[in-house]
Structure formats: C-alpha cells, structure tokens
Design a protein around this motif. Structure first.
Motif, mmCIF file in Angstrom:
data_model
loop_
_atom_site.group_PDB
_atom_site.id
_atom_site.type_symbol
_atom_site.label_atom_id
_atom_site.label_comp_id
_atom_site.label_asym_id
_atom_site.label_seq_id
_atom_site.Cartn_x
_atom_site.Cartn_y
_atom_site.Cartn_z
ATOM 1 N N ARG A 249 -28.088 -4.427 1.610
ATOM 2 C CA ARG A 249 -28.130 -3.999 0.209
ATOM 3 C C ARG A 249 -26.722 -3.693 -0.298
ATOM 4 N N PRO A 250 -26.450 -4.040 -1.550
ATOM 5 C CA PRO A 250 -25.158 -3.681 -2.153
ATOM 6 C C PRO A 250 -25.110 -2.185 -2.427
ATOM 7 N N LEU A 251 -23.995 -1.560 -2.127
ATOM 8 C CA LEU A 251 -23.883 -0.116 -2.293
ATOM 9 C C LEU A 251 -23.452 0.280 -3.696
ATOM 10 N N CYS A 252 -22.733 -0.592 -4.366
ATOM 11 C CA CYS A 252 -22.264 -0.287 -5.725
ATOM 12 C C CYS A 252 -22.057 -1.607 -6.453
ATOM 13 N N PRO A 253 -23.160 -2.301 -6.791
ATOM 14 C CA PRO A 253 -23.023 -3.624 -7.397
ATOM 15 C C PRO A 253 -22.335 -3.568 -8.759
ATOM 16 N N ARG A 254 -21.224 -4.273 -8.854
ATOM 17 C CA ARG A 254 -20.460 -4.315 -10.101
ATOM 18 C C ARG A 254 -19.770 -5.662 -10.223
ATOM 19 N N GLN A 255 -19.434 -6.029 -11.444
ATOM 20 C CA GLN A 255 -18.590 -7.194 -11.659
ATOM 21 C C GLN A 255 -17.134 -6.750 -11.534
ATOM 22 N N GLU A 256 -16.834 -6.283 -10.350
ATOM 23 C CA GLU A 256 -15.498 -5.860 -9.952
ATOM 24 C C GLU A 256 -15.270 -6.352 -8.535
ATOM 25 N N GLU A 257 -14.027 -6.320 -8.125
ATOM 26 C CA GLU A 257 -13.692 -6.699 -6.755
ATOM 27 C C GLU A 257 -13.529 -5.457 -5.891
ATOM 28 N N PHE A 258 -14.197 -5.451 -4.734
ATOM 29 C CA PHE A 258 -14.013 -4.415 -3.725
ATOM 30 C C PHE A 258 -13.263 -5.015 -2.525
ATOM 31 N N GLY A 259 -12.577 -6.114 -2.763
ATOM 32 C CA GLY A 259 -11.799 -6.785 -1.739
ATOM 33 C C GLY A 259 -10.808 -7.712 -2.405
ATOM 34 N N ASP A 260 -10.120 -8.488 -1.588
ATOM 35 C CA ASP A 260 -9.119 -9.415 -2.102
ATOM 36 C C ASP A 260 -8.938 -10.517 -1.063
ATOM 37 N N HIS B 207 -11.246 -0.810 -5.462
ATOM 38 C CA HIS B 207 -12.093 -1.593 -6.365
ATOM 39 C C HIS B 207 -11.387 -1.751 -7.695
ATOM 40 N N GLY B 208 -11.834 -2.736 -8.473
ATOM 41 C CA GLY B 208 -11.299 -2.898 -9.814
ATOM 42 C C GLY B 208 -11.372 -4.342 -10.266
ATOM 43 N N ARG B 209 -10.866 -4.566 -11.461
ATOM 44 C CA ARG B 209 -10.830 -5.893 -12.064
ATOM 45 C C ARG B 209 -9.400 -6.134 -12.522
ATOM 46 N N GLY B 210 -8.731 -7.072 -11.890
ATOM 47 C CA GLY B 210 -7.326 -7.300 -12.163
ATOM 48 C C GLY B 210 -6.408 -6.311 -11.498
ATOM 49 N N GLY B 211 -6.942 -5.412 -10.697
ATOM 50 C CA GLY B 211 -6.179 -4.409 -9.957
ATOM 51 C C GLY B 211 -7.110 -3.687 -9.013
ATOM 52 N N LEU B 212 -6.571 -2.929 -8.076
ATOM 53 C CA LEU B 212 -7.381 -2.203 -7.100
ATOM 54 C C LEU B 212 -6.967 -0.738 -7.085
#
Length: 691
Positions: A292-303, A325-330
């Motif tokens: 199961r996803p722990l915090c489903p978001r349209q963000e990156e939790f990796g790179d 996490h983030g979008r365009g940055g972490l």
C-alpha cells in the motif's frame, strides 16, 4: 522578474563589466558539497571535498559529546570509489562496546576496501586493507557497505572486471571478512548473489536478520526505466530462495529497506510518481507487489539512482519515517505511516540530498537553499527543531552579490510545459545601462536524467554578479516532475532537450528579460551534448535550412561545452563505461534500428553547421566522455573559420575537482562571453579563440 537589490548611488555600467568579490578562487574553494551522511552509533560521518588537495574526499566525523567536526584521515586518503564510474556510498560503520566504532571505507587510489578503528589502539597504525588489488582491467571495486561485526563481515556491492574492456565486468553482492584474510586472497570473499543481473544494489538485512532485499536491473534499462525488487532468506550467512517481488521493465524502484517491525518499505513509480510503499511483514513475500502507498501524491519521494546507496527515506525507531519529497525539488518531511500525515521540516533548507541518517529520534541530512550552501543539518523529531551542525554555511561575500532565483515555466513545442529557474544579474553597486537588456547563459544540466536544484551556487554568482544572467533548464527528461516528464526524452535526445533550452531562451528574449543578441548555451556531460547539439542546430552549408530540426538555429551567440558527448556512433559499447553503454537504447533508439539517427544527431557529424564561437573543456582522464570525442569534433571543425578554444586538463576525470582546474575553467568561460557579448574587463585572462 523581481527588482534586484541596488544600493543608492549604484553606477550604471555595461553588463559583464561589473566588479565582483566572487572571484574564480572563491568559486573553486566552495566547489563540491558534503556527501553520504551516515550514522555510526550516535555519531554522524560524511565526506567533504578538498579542491585545494587535488579534489580528494575527506572522511569526517561528528561526535555528539563535543559537537566539533573532525577530519578522520589525513591526505592522501581519498574516500571515494569508481563503481559505475560515478561512485557509490564509500563507507559505513558500526559501534562497538569497546574500542570505539569500526568503520570500513573505499580509497580512490587503489579502490580497495579498508577497515579503520579510529579510537582503538590499533587505530594508531592507520587503516588496514580488507580486499586485494586486481591486475585485471579496472580492478576490484566496492561500494554500499554494511558492517556486520557479529558476522565478522562487511556486505557490499562488488564490481569486478574480467577483462581490459570497460564492458567486461560483473556485479554482485559480496561478503568481505573483517579479519583481513581477503586482503591478498580474492577467494576469501564470499559471493552472496550470482552475477545473473548486470547491476545490483547492496543487500539490506531485516531487523531480525532472516531476510534481505536489494534492487537489480539489466541492460538496456537504466534504473529510472525499470528495476526489480529482490527478496531472499538469510540461511547460515547465505541468501537463499531469491525471488522478484516487485518491479519490472516499466516500474522503477530506487530504494528498499526495512521498518523496525519487519515491514518492507520501498520507493516505486508504478503510478507515474516515485512514492513510498509498505508491505506488512506477515504478507511477505507474496504481497510486495500489492503493497500500500503510505502517502500517495503527485510528487516524487525519490530521484534517479545515479549512485548506489542513495537514501531518500529512513525509518525511525518509533515507526515514523523521514522522507524526501516534492515536485521540482526535494524537502525533508516526517511521515506517519499509520495516518499518512506528512509534516515538513521548518527552516531555510529547500533542497535535501539523498543521504538521510537516523538514530533514535534524530534525523541528519545534507541540505541547502537559494541563499545557503550545502550543510549538515540535524532534526530532532521530538521538538521539531532543525539546526546546522557541520559544514556550516557562511556568506563568503556580501549577500547582495549572491543570485536570487526566480521560478520559470515556459511553453515549449506542442504546448508542453518546460521548467527552469532564472538568476538575473545582481550586484548592489552596479546596474545596467538605461534601455539595455542583459546577456544570459542557458545552462543545461547533466544526466540527461537529472535536475538542476535551486540552491546557492557560487559558480552562478560568478557570472550574475558581473552582469550576466543564468537560466537553468529542467528540460523534458529531467526528474522531479513525474515519469511522463522523464519519458519525453525517450527517442528524442538531441531534439526535446535542445528545443526546451531554445524555448526558455526565446521566452527570455521575447519577454524583454534578456538581450536576444547576447544569449549563450552551456552544459557539461549530457548537458555538454545539449549545448553542442544546439550549436550545430542550423542548416548545413549550402542548404535551405529545412533540416534545422530543433529550434535552436541562430538562437545562441556562443557555447561553453564541458566534458561532452559528441559522437553517438562512438559513445556506446567500449567507448564509454558499462553503466551507460546501452543508455542510447532509450534516449535515441536501439542502435541496430537507428544507426543513421545516431549519426545525424551527433554534433561531430554536424560540424559544418557551427557558425558561432565555442569553448571545449575536457578532463584527459575521463572514461565516461573520453577526450577522443572532443578531438574528433575539433578535427571536423578545424579550417572552417569558427573561433574556438580547447582546454584539456591532465589528471581530471568526468567533472572537475582540482582548484586550479576550476579557476582556469570559469575564467575561460567568462572570457568567451566577454568577447562574444562585446564586454571588456582587465581582471580575467583573455581566452585565445582560434579559427
């Protein structure tokens, strides 16, 4: 565009001529950043750059009792390795009841694994080797270690060359005895896995020591294309019953580890975004694919997994998880896996590197921001307080001379969004002449599966404080914006990246932000390819220009190209390293199917289109983008009347590390711009441009 900080009485002066305290020596002194933060008991260890010492990496230690960083090993010890040529985690340690910690590390000069007991009597003798030197090819290389004193071993990734060619190599998980018995005997190293997969990460043991997980993948995939999650039983020190429990050709997993209760945690982009998942211990192994996803978001939790051993998440002993996490940055957050609640860490740090270390309720990482350089930051999760604890940022000059980023999103071909950040010229004592627009350099990052972070960079300040703007472009193919954005570059390398850089340049010119006649393009490695592809984007001599396909023709007045890829017909197989030897399969297409495409897009085969000055900078020891590529390009350009310069640096590999090299490189680049933009100053050596 925001108004720059200008003091009363600021003097109008031509762009590029402004006096600046950010000189090339200051840029070189601050080049590089802390890396690989790791926990050894209650202590934090990491590596730091030493540009003035030939670019070596120093091993550092921070003890909680005194809070004073200590350099553990003197020169010439260089804590770094060449696994995948980009290197992987080079050290790890374990606390002991007596004698202080036991730390193992890799030394760059011979690539051997060493043991160090800095607080024990034996430590006075210095590090002792644990692995042998290989006489074959690139040798024996090691990374991503885990020290297991109770087993008398260190488990790690072994990269072993079987011949002289760079692609004659095998990789697997191995166990090296801590007693030094393998220092002269390769057979004393236990192979924990087979070499059935071309690439592997280091195994991570479950809290009870009965299971291990790691990642694996094979050519022609890169780890951001597709990886497999491997799970095995640990039986008598061997890994048994190995099975694939998640991942595949179109699912990229970039990290896997264990929760304190034995649950399996991993980062996967199965939804199009790298998110964090958990499989309960009672459900293993069957349910990993249904975790199961722990915090489903349209963000990156990796790179992108460019180096083995990177950590975008780290479980704490109380069940919470430190995540980037983030979008365009972490940025750093603390995730409650039971509720999915995510709390971000306060402070000026907007970008964190994938190097999280935890002990108790403390999280330590390496972070920076638009106005702060990279520093070691500690968060106490009980209080929510974060503070810098080592490698502290200190403004090297008046902050008024430092750049201020502005986020930028422009429209590229087909209406697609292109992300960038603009750094306008900034100097509190100077302003541009009335009615004149500043010059600007478009920076293309490397990778190309990479990203330009929004952090303080004195190399950018070197140009902006002199009156030359910089725009960093996260072109299609960059990370930080989901898998669909990354996949834009599939089959389109040399097209989409160049188009997106040209789109940013056009937007700056058309928006009255930059002088359309004084735009330049610059990049290193894959960014060097993009800069060179833009340089050769025009029509062939004697043609009507119908084949100028990427929108950059005539856009740039010059180009600065660092350690580039210039010839796709050569940059595959044995002309580069094994890790990227099949990268073109996705970037351009399978070689057997598209040989003409590879040739047509290569700048070396489009040299007759070069019409503006350029600078080539190259390390002579570069095995990723070898000097032969530059030499072929120069031979193709020679005699065409195009002013250019070529600076080659002995002892430098892929990316410059030595202070004297960095100084010469930034000064040469500035001189190129001054000559092409019509500016003048007498404090920079003039770069000789020859046709």
């Amino acid at each position: 565009m925001s108004e720059p900080l200008i003091r009363a009485g600021a003097v109008p002066a031509p762009y590029g001529s402004w006096p600046s305290p950010v000189d090339a020596a200051l840029v070189a002194a601050h080049d590089g950043r802390p890396e690989y933060a790791g926990q050894v008991g209650a202590e934090v260890w990491w590596t730091e750059p030493r540009p003035a010492e030939g670019g070596r990496r120093a091993l550092m230690r921070l003890r909680p009792e005194d809070g004073t960083p200590q350099e553990v090993l003197p020169a010439p010890w260089n804590v770094r390795n060449r696994v995948h040529e980009y290197g992987g985690t080079p050290f790890a340690g374990a606390p002991r009841r007596r004698g202080g910690p036991l730390v193992v590390f890799t030394h760059f000069a011979d690539q051997r694994l060493y043991a160090l007991e800095p607080d024990a009597a034996a430590g006075a003798a210095g590090p002792r080797p644990l692995t042998p030197v290989s006489a074959v090819g690139g040798g024996l290389r090691w990374c991503d270690p885990v020290v297991l004193p109770e087993r008398g071993e260190v488990w790690c990734v072994l990269e072993e060359f079987t011949g002289e060619r760079p692609t004659e190599v095998r990789r697997l998980a191995a166990a090296v005895p801590l007693d030094g018995s393998a220092a002269r005997d390769r057979s004393a190293v236990r192979e924990l896995t087979t070499d059935a997969h071309r690439f592997v990460t280091g195994p991570r043991l479950s809290p009870d020591g009965t299971r291990a997980v790691w990642l694996a993948w094979d050519h022609p995939r890169m780890p951001w294309d597709g990886t497999e999650l491997k799970l095995a039983r640990v039986t008598g020190g061997a890994l048994t019953g190995v099975r694939t429990v998640a991942g595949g050709p179109e699912e990229s997993l970039v990290q896997a580890d264990w929760a304190p209760d034995g649950g399996l945690l991993f980062v996967s982009d199965r939804t199009g975004w790298w998110n964090l998942y958990r499989a309960a211990p009672e459900d293993l192994p069957e349910a990993a694919a249904r975790a199961r996803p722990l915090c489903p978001r349209q963000e990156e939790f990796g790179d992108a997994l460019w180096r083995i051993g990177l950590r975008w998440f780290a479980p704490l002993e109380d069940g919470l998880i430190a995540v980037l996490h983030g979008r365009g940055g972490l940025r750093l957050g603390i995730l409650d896996p039971a509720t999915g609640e995510l709390t971000d860490v306060p402070g000026p740090w907007t970008e964190w590197s994938a190097a999280l270390a935890v002990t108790g309720t403390r999280v330590t990482g390496i972070a920076a921001g638009p106005r702060r350089g990279w520093e070691l930051v500690e968060l106490d999760t009980r209080t929510g307080r974060a503070r810098a604890v080592a490698a502290h940022h200190r403004d090297p000059v008046d902050p008024g001379f430092l750049p201020e980023p502005e986020p930028l999103t422009v429209t590229g071909p087909g209406g697609r969004e292109v992300h960038a950040q603009l750094y306008p010229p900034r100097n509190p004592d100077r302003t541009g002449p009335p009615g004149e627009l500043p010059p600007c350099v478009i920076w293309a990052h490397g990778g190309p599966t990479g990203r330009a972070p929004v952090v303080l960079d004195l190399e950018i300040a070197y140009f902006t404080s002199r009156g030359i703007g910089v725009a960093e472009v996260n072109y299609g193919g960059s990370t930080g914006y989901g898998r669909a954005y990354r996949n834009r570059l599939r089959g389109q390398w040399g097209v989409v990246d160049v188009q997106d850089c040209a789109a940013v340049a056009a937007a700056l010119a058309e928006g009255g932000v930059a002088d359309p006649a004084r735009l330049a393009v610059r990049g290193g490695s894959a960014g060097g390819w993009t800069a060179a592809a833009a340089l050769t984007a025009g029509p062939r001599n004697g043609t009507d220009g119908a084949d100028g396909m990427n929108g950059a023709d005539g856009r740039f007045a010059c180009a600065a190209i660092r350690y580039p890829i210039l010839d796709l017909t050569g940059w595959r197989g044995d002309e580069t390293h094994d890790f990227e030897s099949h990268y073109l399969h996705t970037l351009v297409g399978p070689w057997a199917q598209v040989p003409e495409r590879c040739r047509e897009r290569s700048p070396v085969h489009r040299a007759d289109r070069v019409r503006v000055p350029f600078l080539l900078l190259q390390g002579l020891d570069d095995v990723i983008c070898p000097p032969a590529q530059c030499e072929r390009f120069l031979a193709a350009v020679r005699g065409r009347g195009v002013p250019h310069a070529y600076l080659a640096f002995p002892g430098e590999g892929h990316g410059f590390r030595r202070a004297e090299t960095i100084v010469r490189a930034v000064q040469a680049e500035l001189s190129l711009y001054l000559q092409c933009f019509g500016a003048d100053r007498d404090d920079v050596p003039r770069l000789e441009l020859r046709p």
